[in-house]
Design an enzyme around this catalytic site. Sequence first.
Site, short mmCIF file in Angstrom:
data_model
loop_
_atom_site.label_atom_id
_atom_site.label_comp_id
_atom_site.label_asym_id
_atom_site.label_seq_id
_atom_site.Cartn_x
_atom_site.Cartn_y
_atom_site.Cartn_z
N GLU A 363 -59.06 84.43 -45.62
CA GLU A 363 -59.88 84.26 -44.40
C GLU A 363 -61.16 83.46 -44.68
OE1 GLU A 363 -59.81 87.07 -41.37
OE2 GLU A 363 -57.87 87.90 -41.97
N1 CAA Z 1 -66.09 78.15 -33.10
C1 CAA Z 1 -65.84 77.09 -32.29
N2 CAA Z 1 -65.68 75.84 -32.74
C2 CAA Z 1 -65.79 75.63 -34.07
C3 CAA Z 1 -66.05 76.67 -34.98
C4 CAA Z 1 -66.20 77.98 -34.44
N3 CAA Z 1 -66.44 79.04 -35.22
N4 CAA Z 1 -66.10 76.17 -36.22
C5 CAA Z 1 -65.88 74.85 -36.12
N5 CAA Z 1 -65.69 74.53 -34.81
C6 CAA Z 1 -65.48 73.20 -34.23
C7 CAA Z 1 -66.64 72.28 -34.60
O1 CAA Z 1 -67.70 72.40 -33.67
C8 CAA Z 1 -66.01 70.92 -34.55
O2 CAA Z 1 -65.92 70.50 -33.22
P1 CAA Z 1 -66.40 69.00 -32.77
O3 CAA Z 1 -65.48 68.08 -33.51
O4 CAA Z 1 -66.21 68.99 -31.29
O5 CAA Z 1 -67.81 68.88 -33.22
C9 CAA Z 1 -64.58 71.18 -35.01
O6 CAA Z 1 -64.33 72.59 -34.83
C10 CAA Z 1 -64.38 70.85 -36.48
O7 CAA Z 1 -65.31 71.63 -37.22
P2 CAA Z 1 -65.95 71.16 -38.58
O8 CAA Z 1 -66.37 69.74 -38.48
O9 CAA Z 1 -66.96 72.17 -38.97
O10 CAA Z 1 -64.66 71.23 -39.52
P3 CAA Z 1 -64.52 71.12 -41.09
O11 CAA Z 1 -63.33 70.32 -41.38
O12 CAA Z 1 -65.82 70.73 -41.71
O13 CAA Z 1 -64.14 72.64 -41.52
C11 CAA Z 1 -64.53 74.95 -42.06
C12 CAA Z 1 -64.93 73.73 -41.22
C13 CAA Z 1 -65.52 76.04 -41.70
C14 CAA Z 1 -64.64 74.65 -43.54
C15 CAA Z 1 -63.09 75.38 -41.69
O14 CAA Z 1 -62.15 74.40 -42.03
C16 CAA Z 1 -62.69 76.70 -42.32
O15 CAA Z 1 -63.08 77.76 -41.85
N6 CAA Z 1 -61.87 76.66 -43.42
C17 CAA Z 1 -61.34 77.89 -44.00
C18 CAA Z 1 -59.99 78.20 -43.45
C19 CAA Z 1 -59.71 79.67 -43.44
O16 CAA Z 1 -60.59 80.51 -43.28
N7 CAA Z 1 -58.45 80.02 -43.55
C20 CAA Z 1 -58.03 81.37 -43.42
C21 CAA Z 1 -56.56 81.43 -43.11
S1 CAA Z 1 -56.08 82.97 -42.37
C22 CAA Z 1 -56.10 84.09 -43.60
O17 CAA Z 1 -56.52 83.84 -44.68
C23 CAA Z 1 -55.59 85.48 -43.22
C24 CAA Z 1 -55.46 86.39 -44.36
O18 CAA Z 1 -55.56 86.02 -45.48
C25 CAA Z 1 -55.19 87.80 -44.17
P1 FAD Z 2 -58.35 75.56 -51.82
O1 FAD Z 2 -58.76 75.22 -50.45
O2 FAD Z 2 -57.49 74.59 -52.55
O3 FAD Z 2 -59.62 75.89 -52.69
C1 FAD Z 2 -59.61 75.94 -54.12
C2 FAD Z 2 -61.04 76.21 -54.58
O4 FAD Z 2 -61.90 75.13 -54.17
C3 FAD Z 2 -61.64 77.49 -53.95
O5 FAD Z 2 -62.49 78.11 -54.86
C4 FAD Z 2 -62.46 76.93 -52.79
O6 FAD Z 2 -63.51 77.79 -52.38
C5 FAD Z 2 -62.98 75.63 -53.39
N1 FAD Z 2 -63.34 74.65 -52.35
C6 FAD Z 2 -62.51 74.00 -51.49
N2 FAD Z 2 -63.23 73.21 -50.68
C7 FAD Z 2 -64.52 73.35 -51.03
C8 FAD Z 2 -65.75 72.78 -50.56
N3 FAD Z 2 -65.79 71.92 -49.54
N4 FAD Z 2 -66.90 73.15 -51.16
C9 FAD Z 2 -66.88 74.05 -52.19
N5 FAD Z 2 -65.77 74.61 -52.68
C10 FAD Z 2 -64.60 74.27 -52.10
N6 FAD Z 2 -53.57 81.99 -44.81
C11 FAD Z 2 -53.12 82.09 -43.54
O7 FAD Z 2 -53.17 81.12 -42.79
N7 FAD Z 2 -52.60 83.26 -43.08
C12 FAD Z 2 -52.51 84.37 -43.84
O8 FAD Z 2 -52.04 85.41 -43.36
C13 FAD Z 2 -52.96 84.30 -45.19
N8 FAD Z 2 -52.83 85.37 -46.03
C14 FAD Z 2 -53.11 85.21 -47.36
C15 FAD Z 2 -52.79 86.24 -48.27
C16 FAD Z 2 -52.97 86.05 -49.62
C17 FAD Z 2 -52.60 87.12 -50.57
C18 FAD Z 2 -53.52 84.82 -50.10
C19 FAD Z 2 -53.70 84.57 -51.57
C20 FAD Z 2 -53.88 83.84 -49.21
C21 FAD Z 2 -53.66 84.02 -47.85
N9 FAD Z 2 -53.92 82.98 -46.94
C22 FAD Z 2 -53.49 83.07 -45.64
C23 FAD Z 2 -54.42 81.70 -47.42
C24 FAD Z 2 -55.92 81.72 -47.69
O9 FAD Z 2 -56.63 81.75 -46.49
C25 FAD Z 2 -56.24 80.49 -48.55
O10 FAD Z 2 -55.72 80.74 -49.83
C26 FAD Z 2 -57.72 80.20 -48.60
O11 FAD Z 2 -58.20 79.81 -47.34
C27 FAD Z 2 -58.05 79.12 -49.65
O12 FAD Z 2 -57.22 78.01 -49.54
P2 FAD Z 2 -56.45 77.42 -50.86
O13 FAD Z 2 -55.74 78.55 -51.48
O14 FAD Z 2 -55.67 76.25 -50.42
O15 FAD Z 2 -57.61 76.99 -51.80
#
Ligand code: CAA
Ligand code: FAD
Length: 380
Positions: A363
Amino acid sequence: MDFNLTEEHMMIRDAARDFAQNELLPGVIERDETQHFPDELVKKMGALGFMGIMVDPKYGGSGMDAISYVLIMEELSKIDASASVIVSVNNSLVCYGLEAFGTEAQKQKYLPKLATGEFIGAFCLSEPEAGSDATSQKTSAIDKGDYYILNGTKNWITNGGRSDVYLVIAQTDKDKGSHGINAFIVEKGMEGFHIGPKENKLGIRGSDTHTLQFNDVKVPKENRIGDDGFGFRFAMKTLSGGRIGIAAQALGIAQGAYELARKYSKERKAFGTEISNHQAIAFKLADMYTDITAARHLVMQAAWDKDQGNNYDVSSAVAKLYASKVAMEHTVEAVQIHGGNGFVKDYHVERLMRDAKITQIYEGTSEIQKIVISRSILRD
Ligand code: CAA
Ligand code: FAD
């Protein structure tokens, strides 16, 4: 912010604590070892209202607030973070995403089953080449009029092999960048949707993590969530709430480890006295208690912001960043306080230490939370 819990909050917390002690604890070591997904426990959590905590009762949910959600998450996570991530994804990513942004027909169709544990949901954003950099995804959905054709790969999907409903984020127009992304509801069994093998993980081994493959999957247009191009904002807004859940999970892991370490330190003797009488050990416990208390305030602040209708993008990132750091650092200390016993499975702290690590990764990694926070505080 009111620091007092209501009677109802205390009842909910106690119900979650009892459930964790009586139902999650007995098989938790075995589920971790065998990577067993707790189907039977999910049904029980559904019956208790834990699968749709914040969902409106008119859609079959419990109608509780975000404070209740974090109290439940903390209690479940003290014992079993694999079970709590199932709850977290179902509640704050899938149910919330549908309830906040879905059409009435989508809510009627999916929420009653998701909120009661009859269905499980998954949230599919990450890809092999687009994790943190979520706008770089390659999964595509081509508009064909009444339907989209979905192609691509999602990885790391929690509940991946067990879900009935998958919220899939895909690119519909590469040229529009983050505005050319949409979110879709994909159902288990749709033609061309394949579930890959289960990941063999360091921690949260009782949860179910898979790669998903979409080969020409025909997704009806009515399965798109929100207006055309809303998908990236959908993911970001939904993840802000998800991060509150993971922050509460980290808090619970830390609290669970602290409670075990405190108890052990008052039982184990070395040099003629309980180890808690050695200041080095007592100070570790004092640091744990202090940091966990601070983390709990941050988690509560984020939940309170959500309940009040305040923006919680930053407070959720702060809570997740801090609580996950506390969980990682203090589970390591809990193992240390247990000495050799900390290194074996029977004492639980080694599992809590392994489980803590994921809270700094999923997340949004800790580095990503710092991006969210720093962009906000530096904005004019
Ligand atoms: N609410 C509304 N809009 C938003 C927003 C928010 N919280 N955050 C960004 N936006 C909008 C921005 O305003 C922008 O809009 P405009 O182009 O109109 O200005 C657009 O989205 C793009 O935003 P950014 O330019 O900030 O995008 P970025 O490429 O720099 O990325 C980031 C921003 C915060 C790094 C985002 O990519 C991010 O959160 N990355 C992490 C992904 C992540 O959390 N993955 C989790 C997967 S789910 C999971 O992990 C579940 C699990 O494990 C159990
Ligand atoms: P990368 O993005 O390749 O990052 C590698 C390293 O580089 C990290 O340390 C990161 O912080 C760093 N890094 C990358 N970009 C930057 C930057 N701009 N500045 C500084 N540091 C940076 N995803 C889903 O969509 N749904 C799910 O249900 C879900 N469940 C998950 C469950 C598990 C057990 C795991 C391991 C992952 C899960 N994920 C899920 C994916 C998870 O959200 C991603 O692993 C996470 O967002 C990181 O992406 P990545 O693994 O590709 O790492």
